[in-house]
Design a protein around this motif. Structure first.
Motif, short mmCIF file in Angstrom:
data_model
loop_
_atom_site.label_atom_id
_atom_site.label_comp_id
_atom_site.label_asym_id
_atom_site.label_seq_id
_atom_site.Cartn_x
_atom_site.Cartn_y
_atom_site.Cartn_z
N GLN A 1 0.83 -1.19 0.00
CA GLN A 1 0.00 0.00 0.00
C GLN A 1 0.87 1.25 0.00
N TYR B 1 0.59 7.16 1.97
CA TYR B 1 0.08 8.51 1.80
C TYR B 1 0.34 9.39 3.02
N ARG C 1 3.33 4.24 -10.92
CA ARG C 1 3.85 5.08 -9.83
C ARG C 1 5.31 5.39 -10.10
N THR D 1 4.93 6.73 -4.48
CA THR D 1 3.70 6.56 -3.70
C THR D 1 2.47 7.15 -4.37
N SER E 1 0.10 7.58 -7.78
CA SER E 1 -0.17 6.96 -9.07
C SER E 1 -0.54 8.01 -10.11
N LYS F 1 -1.34 13.61 -8.82
CA LYS F 1 -2.15 12.54 -9.38
C LYS F 1 -3.12 13.08 -10.43
N GLY G 1 -4.50 2.61 -8.72
CA GLY G 1 -4.74 3.69 -7.76
C GLY G 1 -5.72 4.74 -8.23
N ASN H 1 -8.71 5.57 -7.56
CA ASN H 1 -9.56 6.25 -6.58
C ASN H 1 -8.79 6.78 -5.38
N GLU H 2 -7.48 6.76 -5.45
CA GLU H 2 -6.67 7.29 -4.34
C GLU H 2 -6.74 8.81 -4.32
N PRO H 3 -6.36 9.43 -3.20
CA PRO H 3 -6.45 10.89 -3.09
C PRO H 3 -5.72 11.61 -4.22
N GLU I 1 -4.71 18.04 -1.23
CA GLU I 1 -5.10 16.64 -1.23
C GLU I 1 -6.35 16.35 -2.04
#
Length: 400
Positions: A4, A7, A279, A301, A303, A325, A337, A339-341, A365
């Motif tokens: 993971q 973040y 990444r 870290t 994506s 991102k 990734g 849906n990551e922040p 963010e």
């Protein structure tokens, strides 16, 4: 590092032992909070303004559209008038669902193309689609007339740059004929642009969805090269009549923008890149005596860092890499990734006795980057700002 991404770590330190130039990354998530040597960073702050919460486009340009002395922001079919960011249509706005749709402005720039004293808009559509310039209607509230530049733009990161260091920008990209080349306006500003071929057919950078393109003097001969992640095209003395030579080089995995500069102070130009759909942010150290490049990881870290711009922030105007991102590049579930922040970050560089250090600071963010953004002094206060458009909206980050 585990499976993971980290973040929310407050501080990390990465050291690549045994490399000629050690790499360290220090990190903080609070804008301006700094550890160690970078005391100047306490003064770097940004004010976030949301110009639009709609998905308008994934690229921006900054220019004085209405000739009032203030810099406005152009995003796809809309321009926003400074200082209150009132939106006006360049072309009819059509809602696009960010979960399923794509922008009609993958990259864009602003310039007076017909020399009438009013700034126009240059727009590159989705890969494989046309390139146009849109004519400013000189203050009239009406659609901007569209003029064809070229029928198809390939590679996902075309550049509109001063390739020949003569004060005139040209468009560098792949074409639908599977060539890399550069385009300059014809004598008639309303005619299609003139194409000058650089590559052989299907060489790196020419393909429709190729990832990775840059322009810079990578061999320090005084002339800019056109760069891909698999090598670079060396400009001849006469770039219009003589062939360009392709030099193979390993400049990392598929990426986005590839700026060139001497990172470690050894007088050899290096290359920076970031991963478009995986990444990674890297700098690629040019080794002496033609021995190729050594890649150094800066961060892995975040994506889909699908665009990257260099900036200079703080009192010392220290070099920063700005990236982040690209949210939902192909929708909510298709990419690593997705849906990551949607982080927007900067990495400040410093040369130390240990080598090259990078301090990472998260600026925001919930914005990220698109496919093309701008670092520029928008409000004329002498400090560089950041302007971004993507599937989350249109954002201005003013340095305060």
């Amino acid at each position: 590092m585990g499976n993971q991404p980290d973040y929310l770590s407050r501080r990390r330190l990465l050291t690549h032992a045994g490399a000629a130039s050690a790499l360290m990354l220090k990190e903080t998530l609070l804008p301006g909070e700094i550890f160690g040597w970078a005391e100047d960073q306490r003064e770097v702050r940004f004010k976030k303004t949301v110009l639009d919460s709609r998905f308008v486009a994934e690229s921006v340009a900054v220019a004085d559209v209405n000739r009032d002395g203030k810099l406005d922001i152009l995003v796809g079919n809309v321009w926003y008038e400074a200082p209150h960011w009132t939106p006006y249509e360049i072309a009819p706005f059509q809602f696009v669902d960010p979960a399923t749709g794509y922008s009609n402005a993958f990259l864009s720039w602003a310039e007076d193309f017909n020399h009438d004293g009013w700034v126009d808009q240059l727009v590159v559509g989705m890969p494989g689609e046309k390139v146009v310039w849109r004519e400013n209607p000189k203050g009239l509230n009406q659609p901007w007339k569209e003029h064809l530049v070229w029928r198809s733009a390939c590679d996902e990161t075309p550049h509109y740059v001063d390739l020949f260091k003569n004060g005139k920008r040209v468009l560098v990209m792949g074409t639908d004929d599977d060539y890399v080349g550069w385009f300059e306006p014809a004598t008639d500003p309303y005619a299609e642009w003139n194409f000058h071929r650089v590559s052989e057919k299907k060489e790196p950078g020419s393909q429709r969805y190729w990832h990775g393109l840059g322009v810079g003097d990578i061999n320090a001969d005084g002339r800019n090269e056109i760069i891909t992640n698999e090598g670079y095209y060396v400009a001849p003395a006469n770039p219009r009549s003589e062939p360009w030579t392709f030099v193979k080089a390993d400049l990392g995995p598929p990426c986005a923008h590839m700026p060139v500069l001497d990172i470690n102070g050894d007088h050899l130009p290096d290359v920076i890149s970031s991963s478009a759909h995986d990444r990674g942010v890297w700098w690629h150290e040019q080794l002496a005596n033609g021995a190729g490049f050594r890649s150094h990881l800066i961060d892995d870290t975040i994506s889909q860092t699908h665009s990257l711009v260099l900036g200079h922030f703080g009192r010392r105007k220290q070099l920063n890499i700005v990236t982040g991102k690209r949210f939902w590049a192909h929708g909510p579930n298709k990419d690593l990734g997705a849906n990551e922040p949607a982080l927007l970050v900067r990495y400040e560089m410093s040369r130390t006795k240990k080598g090259v250090e990078w301090v990472r600071t998260v600026i925001d963010e919930d914005s990220g980057v698109g496919t093309h953004f701008v670092v520029q002094d928008v409000n004329h206060d002498g400090r560089e700002d950041i302007v971004i458009a993507n599937k989350k909206g249109v954002f201005l980050f003013e340095q305060i």
